[in-house]
Design a protein around this motif. Structure first.
Motif, mmCIF file in Angstrom:
data_model
loop_
_atom_site.group_PDB
_atom_site.id
_atom_site.type_symbol
_atom_site.label_atom_id
_atom_site.label_comp_id
_atom_site.label_asym_id
_atom_site.label_seq_id
_atom_site.Cartn_x
_atom_site.Cartn_y
_atom_site.Cartn_z
ATOM 1 N N GLY A 1 88.480 -0.778 49.493
ATOM 2 C CA GLY A 1 87.790 -2.032 49.257
ATOM 3 C C GLY A 1 86.658 -1.889 48.269
ATOM 4 N N LEU A 2 85.959 -0.771 48.349
ATOM 5 C CA LEU A 2 84.874 -0.495 47.406
ATOM 6 C C LEU A 2 85.418 -0.400 45.984
ATOM 7 N N ALA A 3 86.528 0.336 45.825
ATOM 8 C CA ALA A 3 87.143 0.476 44.501
ATOM 9 C C ALA A 3 87.583 -0.876 43.957
ATOM 10 N N ARG A 4 88.204 -1.675 44.827
ATOM 11 C CA ARG A 4 88.666 -2.993 44.393
ATOM 12 C C ARG A 4 87.481 -3.859 43.940
ATOM 13 N N ALA A 5 86.385 -3.787 44.687
ATOM 14 C CA ALA A 5 85.195 -4.568 44.330
ATOM 15 C C ALA A 5 84.625 -4.145 42.993
ATOM 16 N N MET A 6 84.817 -2.867 42.618
ATOM 17 C CA MET A 6 84.333 -2.348 41.353
ATOM 18 C C MET A 6 85.300 -2.618 40.207
ATOM 19 N N GLY A 7 86.417 -3.258 40.503
ATOM 20 C CA GLY A 7 87.392 -3.569 39.469
ATOM 21 C C GLY A 7 88.359 -2.444 39.181
ATOM 22 N N ILE A 8 88.449 -1.482 40.094
ATOM 23 C CA ILE A 8 89.345 -0.328 39.910
ATOM 24 C C ILE A 8 90.697 -0.656 40.530
ATOM 25 N N THR A 9 91.760 -0.479 39.761
ATOM 26 C CA THR A 9 93.107 -0.823 40.231
ATOM 27 C C THR A 9 93.944 0.407 40.596
#
Length: 352
Positions: A251-259
């Motif tokens: 979720g943290l990665a997704r929030a940072m725009g990491i796919t």
């Protein structure tokens, strides 16, 4: 360097040194601090050289009371309430500065942290000097917290020792946490460092799905995202196997725009993810035999580079992570199993 006891002459000697642009190591209710005249640019440059810290990292200042604080910062209602309830005491309140201190004392955004120590020696020094002094710990950056003078002197170079003009030795101080740091300049005040004063005990939610855990990670990231690139941001994840630490990191990665696909770094120990603009460094401490092995994985360099870091099984490297809480924003996340299979109780912001 002169070393004296904390007696009736200490205040006058300290003020004399500070007026000349010198550095004074002094005891507080938390740990040993090092003071410079916060309005003297040369003194602040000397302090920055001593601390061996990146240029531009701000310093908090010690004042005598709220009236003196208002000479240097603008207090909103949130800050005034914190002053009324917790100060003097181990709390640093960040407010918008009035630009009356030396360059690099305020942050790049023009904010300034204020301390009103619950320690008579410090307030006596500030009162007699008539100016605020820096309220930063007396250890060099990334070194042991100083509860004794030997904690300081045994962990700095000879060149750093020569930069200290006066040490006020009050013996071994109680092993208290450093001050809690609260930023009151945003719409919602946030804790940048948790110390003796606990202000975030109610940050707890119940997640009923993996999506709920990921969404909570996104919400917490959005709260601290404003500090990205200014300080390292560390998400220290605690919880049993299967509690959702990797899900939180997803979720943290997704929030940072990491796919990129986020997987547990149990065997690799550390994974990196990026979206071309930002990077997320993902550690797993489960297989580390000693906590200081985290340093061998480059953790200190990541802190210096103001990186975003997620650490699973952070309780296993607790002592190493806490050594950097003056340099980084460390958000402790505790994930626990709920009553039902998919439920997770998630708390954050509270240091163990």
């Amino acid at each position: 360097m002169q070393i004296i006891n904390n007696d009736e002459n200490a205040t006058d000697l300290a003020v004399g040194v500070l007026k000349k642009g010198g550095l004074v190591v002094y005891p507080t209710e938390t740990l040993y601090g090092i003071g410079a005249d916060a309005t003297n640019s040369k003194a602040i440059q000397k302090l920055t050289k001593y601390k061996d810290r990146p240029f531009g990292k701000p310093y908090s200042i010690a004042v005598t009371d709220q009236n003196m604080a208002q000479e240097y910062v603008e207090l909103n209602t949130t800050a005034e309430n914190l002053y009324k309830e917790f100060l003097p005491g181990p709390l640093t309140v960040i407010s918008k500065g009035k630009h009356k201190v030396a360059d690099s004392v305020e942050s790049e955004d023009g904010t300034l942290g204020i301390r009103i120590p619950d320690y008579k020696l410090v307030t006596d020094i500030v009162s007699k000097l008539g100016k605020p002094i820096t309220a930063t710990s007396a250890n060099a950056s990334y070194k042991k917290r100083p509860y004794t003078i030997s904690d300081i002197l045994d962990n700095i170079s000879d060149k750093q020792k020569w930069l200290i003009d006066l040490i006020i030795d009050a013996g071994e101080l109680p092993s208290n946490e450093p001050s809690t740091v609260i930023d009151t300049t945003l719409d919602d005040p946030i804790t940048l460092r948790q110390g003796e004063i606990k202000l975030t005990n109610n940050n707890e939610v119940l997640s009923r799905s993996e999506e709920g855990t990921e969404n909570l990670a996104k919400e917490i990231w959005q709260k601290y995202e404003i500090h990205k690139g200014k300080r390292a941001i560390v998400f220290a994840l605690q919880g049993e196997m299967g509690a959702g630490k990797t899900i939180f990191t997803k979720g943290l990665a997704r929030a940072m725009g990491i796919t990129e696909l986020v997987t547990s770094p149990t065997f690799a120990l550390e994974n990196e993810y990026e979206n071309g603009k930002v990077k997320l460094f993902h550690f797993d401490a489960w297989r580390l035999e000693k906590s200081d092995e985290l340093l061998a994985l480059g953790f200190e360099d990541l802190i210096k580079n103001k990186s975003v870091i997620s650490i699973e099984w952070a309780e296993r490297v607790f002592d190493v992570v806490r050594e950097f809480d003056d340099e980084a924003i460390i958000i402790w996340i505790k994930l626990e199993f709920g009553k039902k299979e998919n439920e997770r109780k998630i708390g954050w912001g509270v240091t163990q």
